[in-house]
Design an enzyme around this catalytic site. Structure first.
Site, PDB file in Angstrom:
ATOM      1  N   ASN A   1       8.936  -6.210   3.481  1.00  0.00           N
ATOM      2  CA  ASN A   1       7.743  -6.701   4.172  1.00  0.00           C
ATOM      3  C   ASN A   1       6.663  -5.626   4.343  1.00  0.00           C
ATOM      4  O   ASN A   1       5.480  -5.941   4.368  1.00  0.00           O
ATOM      5  CB  ASN A   1       8.184  -7.237   5.547  1.00  0.00           C
ATOM      6  CG  ASN A   1       7.022  -7.484   6.481  1.00  0.00           C
ATOM      7  OD1 ASN A   1       6.321  -8.487   6.369  1.00  0.00           O
ATOM      8  ND2 ASN A   1       6.792  -6.552   7.415  1.00  0.00           N
TER       9      ASN A   1
ATOM     10  N   ASP B   1       9.247   6.175   5.777  1.00  0.00           N
ATOM     11  CA  ASP B   1       8.036   5.869   5.014  1.00  0.00           C
ATOM     12  C   ASP B   1       8.524   5.381   3.660  1.00  0.00           C
ATOM     13  O   ASP B   1       9.074   6.165   2.867  1.00  0.00           O
ATOM     14  CB  ASP B   1       7.187   7.136   4.879  1.00  0.00           C
ATOM     15  CG  ASP B   1       5.962   6.920   4.006  1.00  0.00           C
ATOM     16  OD1 ASP B   1       5.878   5.888   3.313  1.00  0.00           O
ATOM     17  OD2 ASP B   1       5.077   7.795   4.012  1.00  0.00           O
TER      18      ASP B   1
ATOM     19  N   ALA C   1      -3.309  -6.206  -6.915  1.00  0.00           N
ATOM     20  CA  ALA C   1      -2.470  -5.789  -8.058  1.00  0.00           C
ATOM     21  C   ALA C   1      -1.049  -5.478  -7.587  1.00  0.00           C
ATOM     22  O   ALA C   1      -0.065  -5.840  -8.249  1.00  0.00           O
ATOM     23  CB  ALA C   1      -3.081  -4.565  -8.738  1.00  0.00           C
TER      24      ALA C   1
ATOM     25  N   SER D   1       7.950  -2.922  12.825  1.00  0.00           N
ATOM     26  CA  SER D   1       7.507  -2.487  14.162  1.00  0.00           C
ATOM     27  C   SER D   1       6.445  -3.424  14.723  1.00  0.00           C
ATOM     28  O   SER D   1       6.285  -3.516  15.943  1.00  0.00           O
ATOM     29  CB  SER D   1       6.949  -1.058  14.072  1.00  0.00           C
ATOM     30  OG  SER D   1       6.021  -0.947  13.011  1.00  0.00           O
ATOM     31  N   ARG D   2       5.710  -4.094  13.817  1.00  0.00           N
ATOM     32  CA  ARG D   2       4.569  -4.914  14.259  1.00  0.00           C
ATOM     33  C   ARG D   2       4.458  -6.146  13.358  1.00  0.00           C
ATOM     34  O   ARG D   2       5.158  -6.264  12.360  1.00  0.00           O
ATOM     35  CB  ARG D   2       3.258  -4.125  14.116  1.00  0.00           C
ATOM     36  CG  ARG D   2       3.216  -2.848  14.907  1.00  0.00           C
ATOM     37  CD  ARG D   2       1.877  -2.138  14.766  1.00  0.00           C
ATOM     38  NE  ARG D   2       1.701  -1.497  13.468  1.00  0.00           N
ATOM     39  CZ  ARG D   2       0.807  -1.866  12.546  1.00  0.00           C
ATOM     40  NH1 ARG D   2       0.003  -2.877  12.774  1.00  0.00           N
ATOM     41  NH2 ARG D   2       0.709  -1.234  11.401  1.00  0.00           N
TER      42      ARG D   2
ATOM     43  N   LYS E   1       0.508  -6.786  -5.081  1.00  0.00           N
ATOM     44  CA  LYS E   1       1.191  -8.030  -4.705  1.00  0.00           C
ATOM     45  C   LYS E   1       1.546  -8.863  -5.940  1.00  0.00           C
ATOM     46  O   LYS E   1       2.565  -9.559  -5.968  1.00  0.00           O
ATOM     47  CB  LYS E   1       0.329  -8.824  -3.720  1.00  0.00           C
ATOM     48  CG  LYS E   1       0.178  -8.131  -2.353  1.00  0.00           C
ATOM     49  CD  LYS E   1       1.533  -7.923  -1.695  1.00  0.00           C
ATOM     50  CE  LYS E   1       1.449  -7.379  -0.302  1.00  0.00           C
ATOM     51  NZ  LYS E   1       2.763  -7.213   0.338  1.00  0.00           N
TER      52      LYS E   1
ATOM     53  N   TYR F   1      -4.562  -3.762  -3.586  1.00  0.00           N
ATOM     54  CA  TYR F   1      -3.606  -4.596  -2.841  1.00  0.00           C
ATOM     55  C   TYR F   1      -3.208  -5.810  -3.680  1.00  0.00           C
ATOM     56  O   TYR F   1      -2.019  -6.145  -3.803  1.00  0.00           O
ATOM     57  CB  TYR F   1      -4.254  -5.027  -1.523  1.00  0.00           C
ATOM     58  CG  TYR F   1      -3.442  -5.950  -0.648  1.00  0.00           C
ATOM     59  CD1 TYR F   1      -2.528  -5.449   0.273  1.00  0.00           C
ATOM     60  CD2 TYR F   1      -3.614  -7.342  -0.710  1.00  0.00           C
ATOM     61  CE1 TYR F   1      -1.797  -6.299   1.101  1.00  0.00           C
ATOM     62  CE2 TYR F   1      -2.899  -8.196   0.113  1.00  0.00           C
ATOM     63  CZ  TYR F   1      -1.986  -7.683   1.017  1.00  0.00           C
ATOM     64  OH  TYR F   1      -1.265  -8.531   1.828  1.00  0.00           O
TER      65      TYR F   1
ATOM     66  N   SER G   1       1.676 -12.050  -1.384  1.00  0.00           N
ATOM     67  CA  SER G   1       0.466 -12.603  -0.755  1.00  0.00           C
ATOM     68  C   SER G   1      -0.143 -13.594  -1.726  1.00  0.00           C
ATOM     69  O   SER G   1       0.054 -13.453  -2.937  1.00  0.00           O
ATOM     70  CB  SER G   1      -0.535 -11.474  -0.507  1.00  0.00           C
ATOM     71  OG  SER G   1      -1.818 -12.003  -0.231  1.00  0.00           O
TER      72      SER G   1
HETATM   73  N1  LIG Z   1      -1.792 -10.450   7.620  1.00  0.00           N
HETATM   74  C1  LIG Z   1      -2.109 -11.202   6.575  1.00  0.00           C
HETATM   75  O1  LIG Z   1      -3.111 -11.916   6.575  1.00  0.00           O
HETATM   76  C2  LIG Z   1      -1.211 -11.221   5.351  1.00  0.00           C
HETATM   77  C3  LIG Z   1      -1.489 -12.150   4.329  1.00  0.00           C
HETATM   78  C4  LIG Z   1      -0.675 -12.199   3.196  1.00  0.00           C
HETATM   79  C5  LIG Z   1       0.400 -11.340   3.094  1.00  0.00           C
HETATM   80  N2  LIG Z   1       0.652 -10.442   4.106  1.00  0.00           N
HETATM   81  C6  LIG Z   1       1.800  -9.563   3.935  1.00  0.00           C
HETATM   82  O2  LIG Z   1       2.685  -9.728   5.034  1.00  0.00           O
HETATM   83  C7  LIG Z   1       3.384  -8.498   5.264  1.00  0.00           C
HETATM   84  C8  LIG Z   1       3.246  -8.087   6.715  1.00  0.00           C
HETATM   85  O3  LIG Z   1       1.860  -7.884   7.001  1.00  0.00           O
HETATM   86  P1  LIG Z   1       1.300  -7.764   8.485  1.00  0.00           P
HETATM   87  O4  LIG Z   1       0.083  -8.604   8.526  1.00  0.00           O
HETATM   88  O5  LIG Z   1       2.378  -7.952   9.461  1.00  0.00           O
HETATM   89  O6  LIG Z   1       0.825  -6.213   8.459  1.00  0.00           O
HETATM   90  P2  LIG Z   1       0.548  -5.230   9.659  1.00  0.00           P
HETATM   91  O7  LIG Z   1       0.316  -5.971  10.924  1.00  0.00           O
HETATM   92  O8  LIG Z   1      -0.511  -4.291   9.168  1.00  0.00           O
HETATM   93  O9  LIG Z   1       1.942  -4.424   9.791  1.00  0.00           O
HETATM   94  C9  LIG Z   1       2.337  -3.635   8.719  1.00  0.00           C
HETATM   95  C10 LIG Z   1       3.747  -3.136   8.957  1.00  0.00           C
HETATM   96  O10 LIG Z   1       4.134  -2.371   7.805  1.00  0.00           O
HETATM   97  C11 LIG Z   1       4.559  -1.107   8.225  1.00  0.00           C
HETATM   98  N3  LIG Z   1       4.269  -0.082   7.207  1.00  0.00           N
HETATM   99  C12 LIG Z   1       3.080   0.210   6.616  1.00  0.00           C
HETATM  100  N4  LIG Z   1       3.226   1.236   5.757  1.00  0.00           N
HETATM  101  C13 LIG Z   1       4.540   1.583   5.792  1.00  0.00           C
HETATM  102  C14 LIG Z   1       5.315   2.565   5.132  1.00  0.00           C
HETATM  103  N5  LIG Z   1       4.758   3.415   4.254  1.00  0.00           N
HETATM  104  N6  LIG Z   1       6.634   2.637   5.400  1.00  0.00           N
HETATM  105  C15 LIG Z   1       7.215   1.800   6.286  1.00  0.00           C
HETATM  106  N7  LIG Z   1       6.525   0.851   6.971  1.00  0.00           N
HETATM  107  C16 LIG Z   1       5.201   0.752   6.719  1.00  0.00           C
HETATM  108  C17 LIG Z   1       3.867  -0.821   9.540  1.00  0.00           C
HETATM  109  O11 LIG Z   1       4.647   0.116  10.258  1.00  0.00           O
HETATM  110  P3  LIG Z   1       4.051   1.264  11.247  1.00  0.00           P
HETATM  111  O12 LIG Z   1       3.024   0.619  12.129  1.00  0.00           O
HETATM  112  O13 LIG Z   1       5.285   1.703  11.987  1.00  0.00           O
HETATM  113  O14 LIG Z   1       3.488   2.342  10.383  1.00  0.00           O
HETATM  114  C18 LIG Z   1       3.859  -2.218  10.165  1.00  0.00           C
HETATM  115  O15 LIG Z   1       5.072  -2.467  10.821  1.00  0.00           O
HETATM  116  C19 LIG Z   1       2.799  -7.485   4.285  1.00  0.00           C
HETATM  117  O16 LIG Z   1       3.588  -7.419   3.127  1.00  0.00           O
HETATM  118  C20 LIG Z   1       1.447  -8.081   3.938  1.00  0.00           C
HETATM  119  O17 LIG Z   1       0.941  -7.634   2.704  1.00  0.00           O
HETATM  120  C21 LIG Z   1      -0.117 -10.363   5.220  1.00  0.00           C
END
Ligand SMILES: NC(=O)c1ccc[n+]([C@@H]2O[C@H](COP(=O)([O-])OP(=O)(O)OC[C@H]3O[C@@H](n4cnc5c(N)ncnc54)[C@H](OP(=O)(O)O)[C@@H]3O)[C@@H](O)[C@H]2O)c1
Length: 243
Positions: A86, A59, A154, A9-10, A156, A152, A138
């Site tokens: 993701n 979820d 652990a 979604s985001r 990952k 987090y 990550s």
């Molecule tokens: N941002 C960073 O700096 C970073 C760095 C390294 C790795 N990552 C990894 O990259 C991936 C994407 O991160 P992001 O930065 O895009 O995160 P984000 O902006 O916080 O978005 C998280 C997404 O995950 C969904 N989500 C969370 N809990 C959920 C659940 N229980 N069931 C289904 N959907 C769920 C949210 O959906 P809703 O809003 O609909 O609840 C949202 O679409 C993740 O695996 C994160 O760990 C991110």
């Protein structure tokens, strides 16, 4: 061809959906809370690219919701070509204040959710002897620990371990790979203090956080035949970290 991106979604998930849709894939957009954003994304990709987008609330920490989502996908699309794990949460908190409940919640979403989806969808892919699983871990799961995100980190690291077992079990039919991004400009980091962002940026050789599209490009490449010999790999994409 089609793809399911959990948590699309985001943020990064949204960018991955756009990248696959741009390349002609039908897409499954999964959300948990952000229904409006998910519906807006469906409208965006269906009107810009000639593809079909399903929007499903699930979820991923709830097995019954995973089962319902898989049933709906297979009813609508008949099969899945690519699964991208993701969806994830980060409940950063002072080390001394983090509770068992915080820890378990993070593990249930980030690790157990990824395990259940990979197992259930991987077994269905195996019936067709083709498929592709891409996990988003990550660089925290590799070597950049922060005590505030001990759960987090652990989770990952656990996703990296899952990758090796899944790649072994599903060989030679399904490629399983994991992407380890560094900092990305998404909502996950929206509450970070400017001083902290500056400090973290100064450690990155490219001197900036990634844009989600830069990670989505890799998530698309791995799902295609151009990556046909990349399997069981853990790929760091963090702009280079100063040593
Ligand atoms: N941002 C960073 O700096 C970073 C760095 C390294 C790795 N990552 C990894 O990259 C991936 C994407 O991160 P992001 O930065 O895009 O995160 P984000 O902006 O916080 O978005 C998280 C997404 O995950 C969904 N989500 C969370 N809990 C959920 C659940 N229980 N069931 C289904 N959907 C769920 C949210 O959906 P809703 O809003 O609909 O609840 C949202 O679409 C993740 O695996 C994160 O760990 C991110």
């Amino acid at each position: 061809m089609n793809v399911l991106v959990t948590g699309s979604s985001r943020g990064l998930g949204r960018s991955i959906i756009v990248e696959y849709a741009k390349n002609g894939y039908d897409v499954v957009i999964n959300y948990n809370n952000s229904k409006e954003e998910a519906l807006e994304l469906k409208k965006y990709v269906e009107s810009n690219y000639k593809i079909k987008a399903l929007v499903i609330k699930c979820d991923i920490s709830k097995e019954s919701e995973i089962d319902s989502m898989i049933e709906e996908i297979y009813k609508e699309f008949g099969h899945l070509d690519v699964l991208i794990n993701n969806a994830s949460i980060a409940l950063d908190q002072d080390f001394t204040l983090k509770t068992k409940e915080d820890f378990m919640k993070t593990i249930e979403v980030n690790l157990v959710g990824t395990y259940l989806l990979s197992k259930k969808i991987g077994l269905k892919m195996l019936e067709r002897k083709t498929g592709n699983i891409i996990n988003i871990s990550s660089n925290n799961g590799l070597d950049t620990p922060y005590p505030e995100s001990i759960d987090y980190d652990a989770s990952k690291a656990g996703v990296i371990s899952l990758t090796h077992n899944l790649a072994n079990y599903f060989a030679p039919y399904i490629r399983v790979n994991t992407i380890c991004p560094g900092w990305i400009n998404t909502d996950m980091n929206k509450d970070l203090e400017k001083d902290f962002i500056d400090k973290e940026t100064s450690k990155i050789l490219l001197n900036r956080f990634a844009e989600p599209e830069e990670i989505a490009n890799l998530a698309y490449f791995l799902g295609t035949d151009k990556a046909s010999y990349i399997n069981d790999s853990i790929i760091r994409i963090d702009g280079g970290v100063k040593r």
